[in-house]
Scaffold this active site. Structure first.
Site, PDB file in Angstrom:
ATOM      1  N   GLY A 226       0.748  -1.247   0.000  1.00 46.80           N
ATOM      2  CA  GLY A 226       0.000   0.000   0.000  1.00 46.80           C
ATOM      3  C   GLY A 226       0.776   1.293   0.000  1.00 46.80           C
TER       4      GLY A 226
ATOM      5  CD1 TRP B 250       4.395   3.001  -4.827  1.00 47.14           C
ATOM      6  CD2 TRP B 250       3.515   2.545  -6.825  1.00 47.14           C
ATOM      7  NE1 TRP B 250       5.430   2.745  -5.678  1.00 47.14           N
ATOM      8  CE2 TRP B 250       4.925   2.460  -6.909  1.00 47.14           C
ATOM      9  CE3 TRP B 250       2.752   2.288  -7.960  1.00 47.14           C
ATOM     10  CZ2 TRP B 250       5.579   2.134  -8.102  1.00 47.14           C
ATOM     11  CZ3 TRP B 250       3.399   1.960  -9.147  1.00 47.14           C
ATOM     12  CH2 TRP B 250       4.797   1.887  -9.212  1.00 47.14           C
TER      13      TRP B 250
ATOM     14  CG  ASP C 106       5.052  -2.066  -7.755  1.00 45.97           C
ATOM     15  OD1 ASP C 106       5.892  -2.135  -8.676  1.00 45.97           O
ATOM     16  OD2 ASP C 106       5.350  -2.165  -6.554  1.00 45.97           O
TER      17      ASP C 106
ATOM     18  CE  LYS D  90       7.507  -4.024  -9.814  1.00 47.99           C
ATOM     19  NZ  LYS D  90       7.499  -4.939  -8.641  1.00 47.99           N
TER      20      LYS D  90
END
Length: 239
Positions: free
Chosen positions: A81, A83, A144, A184
């Site tokens: 968490g 981000w 991500d 990502k």
């Protein structure tokens, strides 16, 4: 400016600590030593972030300004968490006025101002639930996500690239004009079709490797800035 942490002078913990547990496998002991001696891990603990990954997003934003002016943000593969913590802060999201939606198949502890969905992003119901949760058109989609590793480089790369592609198509479907997409990826080549699709729909597409990514890591980030709007996608299909 997001500066590299200075070793051991802010957290009260010195770097270079060794793990003295003979019952642990050597590989596990080495991983733990690297983790506890990582200055970004220590800085994350000091500044209240759930993971060192926070500094990857902050570093990318420092150069590319993707958080500036963001009003609604969707965070894919959000656990644990960090981000989402940043997203809630920059959007001013609160529990009474949710502006950040986060999704992960892993359980996440609740965060103020973040609507968390414990759900696989590949679930067909995920896109609609995310849009409902964020409460409006997002101007930033961040991902991500990475597939669980198998130890086989090519397989891991292909599985993570599939997640990138699904996330990219989702971003194109939901972003407002001028919005941004960050995902990502792994070194080893981004699929040509994905890059072509992003370049068709965004004004700028770049690869980024922040300093806070571990030097030995194959991870990179693919950033698409300035969404042209769904009209651009429609024109491409007609051509």
């Amino acid at each position: 400016m997001t500066k590299a942490p200075i070793a051991g002078n802010r957290t009260g913990r010195k770097l270079g600590q060794r793990v003295k547990n003979k019952k642990m496998k050597a590989s596990s002991r080495q991983w733990l030593e690297r983790h506890i001696n990582d200055p970004y891990v220590q800085r994350a603990q000091l500044e209240g972030y759930r993971a060192r990954a926070a500094f990857k997003l902050l570093e990318i934003d420092e150069k590319h300004h993707i958080l500036r002016g963001a009003r609604r943000i969707i965070d894919l593969g959000a656990a644990p968490g960090s981000w989402s913590q940043i997203a809630a802060k920059v959007t001013g999201s609160t529990d009474d006025d949710i502006r950040v939606a986060a999704i992960d198949f892993l359980e996440m502890t609740q965060l103020p101002g973040v609507k968390i969905l414990q759900l696989d992003f590949l679930d067909p119901s995920a896109p609609e639930k995310l849009l409902e949760a964020v409460g409006g058109t997002p101007d930033l989609v961040i991902s991500d996500m990475a597939a669980p590793t198998t130890g086989h480089h090519r397989t891991d790369h292909l599985r993570t690239m599939h997640l990138c592609e699904v996330a990219a198509h989702f971003a194109v479907e939901v972003l407002g004009e001028g919005g941004h997409f960050l995902t990502k990826t792994f070194q080893g080549g981004t699929e040509r079709e994905l890059l072509a699709m992003l370049k068709q729909n965004f004004r700028q597409v770049v690869h980024v490797k922040p300093n806070s990514s571990r030097a030995e890591s194959v991870e990179m980030f693919l950033l698409a800035k300035g969404f042209k709007g769904r009209k651009a996608e429609g024109e491409a299909e007609e051509a």
